[in-house]
Scaffold this active site. Sequence first.
Site, PDB file in Angstrom:
ATOM      1  N   ASN A 210       0.872  -1.177   0.000  1.00  0.00           N
ATOM      2  CA  ASN A 210       0.000   0.000   0.000  1.00  0.00           C
ATOM      3  C   ASN A 210       0.909   1.226   0.000  1.00  0.00           C
ATOM      4  OD1 ASN A 210      -1.813   2.041   0.557  1.00  0.00           O
ATOM      5  ND2 ASN A 210      -2.305   1.350   2.625  1.00  0.00           N
TER       6      ASN A 210
ATOM      7  N   LYS B 148       0.152   4.300  -0.200  1.00  0.00           N
ATOM      8  CA  LYS B 148      -0.457   5.472   0.445  1.00  0.00           C
ATOM      9  C   LYS B 148      -0.252   6.723  -0.415  1.00  0.00           C
ATOM     10  CE  LYS B 148       0.238   3.147   4.797  1.00  0.00           C
ATOM     11  NZ  LYS B 148       0.421   3.214   6.228  1.00  0.00           N
TER      12      LYS B 148
ATOM     13  N   HIS C 218      -9.430   1.198   5.521  1.00  0.00           N
ATOM     14  CA  HIS C 218      -8.128   1.376   6.174  1.00  0.00           C
ATOM     15  C   HIS C 218      -8.266   2.309   7.378  1.00  0.00           C
ATOM     16  CE1 HIS C 218      -3.897   2.222   6.806  1.00  0.00           C
ATOM     17  NE2 HIS C 218      -3.637   1.166   6.057  1.00  0.00           N
TER      18      HIS C 218
ATOM     19  N   GLU D 116      -6.364   4.524   8.490  1.00  0.00           N
ATOM     20  CA  GLU D 116      -6.000   5.932   8.238  1.00  0.00           C
ATOM     21  C   GLU D 116      -7.185   6.701   7.657  1.00  0.00           C
ATOM     22  OE1 GLU D 116      -2.448   5.335   5.939  1.00  0.00           O
ATOM     23  OE2 GLU D 116      -1.328   4.769   7.746  1.00  0.00           O
TER      24      GLU D 116
ATOM     25  N   GLU E 287      -5.184  -5.448  10.875  1.00  0.00           N
ATOM     26  CA  GLU E 287      -4.089  -4.534  11.176  1.00  0.00           C
ATOM     27  C   GLU E 287      -4.300  -3.881  12.537  1.00  0.00           C
ATOM     28  OE1 GLU E 287      -2.337  -3.223   7.065  1.00  0.00           O
ATOM     29  OE2 GLU E 287      -3.699  -1.721   7.839  1.00  0.00           O
TER      30      GLU E 287
ATOM     31  N   GLY F  28       2.789   1.636  10.919  1.00  0.00           N
ATOM     32  CA  GLY F  28       3.767   2.710  10.762  1.00  0.00           C
ATOM     33  C   GLY F  28       4.568   3.022  12.022  1.00  0.00           C
TER      34      GLY F  28
ATOM     35  N   SER G 215       3.646  -2.742  10.262  1.00  0.00           N
ATOM     36  CA  SER G 215       5.108  -2.782  10.354  1.00  0.00           C
ATOM     37  C   SER G 215       5.711  -4.121   9.919  1.00  0.00           C
ATOM     38  CB  SER G 215       5.569  -2.415  11.770  1.00  0.00           C
ATOM     39  OG  SER G 215       5.164  -1.091  12.076  1.00  0.00           O
TER      40      SER G 215
END
Length: 237
Positions: A11, A13, A97, A99, A153, A159, A199
């Site tokens: 991904n 991003k 996601h 985010e 996730e 991250g 990660s």
Amino acid sequence: MSIRMPLMAGNWKMHYTAAEAVALVEELKQGITRFHDREVVVAPTFTALPAVANALSGSPIRLAAQNCHWEKQGAYTGEISPPMLKDVGCHYVIIGHSERRQYFRETDQEVNLKAAALLAQGGKTLDVLAEQLGGGLSGLEAPPADRIVIAYEPIWAIGTGLTATTEQAQEAHAFIRERLVKWCNKTVANQIRILYGGSVKPDNVDALMAMPDIDGVLVGGASLKGPSFIRIVEFQE
Ligand code: PEP
């Protein structure tokens, strides 16, 4: 490694212009040798999709988008619909996601609408879950197993450089699979791939992929450089 075909997804991003994305794809095409027993997916930004689709022509690497709207068309400034993504060659769309939930306040209900729209038009979804099966899929009729991929996730692992232990990840994946049995049935639940994300790096992918219910990985940061993502894709069993 599981009985399901591993899916290794990057991904990207909000990184890379079209030219930069194409350069990375060229590196991946050169560097990845093991396509016969794993599926490889990259998710560039919307603006890079046509150029990357072109660069991927004839390659087994598949294209994904990072988001979509649930309507086919209409007065939704700034949005992009499932048929538009299909038109530029997207095979998957990542939805849900964390985010998007955190920065754009996307809700389970919206993820649910997106999943329904993608499945209705024959697309494939890559649904990202922060917790066990949430509202994103509730009320939807279970699709054939190859039309949906679940990514688990843990938010604290995205991250941050922190990864769940292989045991923690396996436990969560097994739990999700049990919930999938209730949603569809055991045969289909056993065929649906559940990816781990958070990660993932070259030095932890082998251990993660050795877990029976981890069927692939969704990779952010470590998918942005050719050598690192190539090593992840070429995980060793
Ligand atoms: C992600 O954003 O889906 C992700 C897993 O990111 P990272 O690999 O950078 O933690």
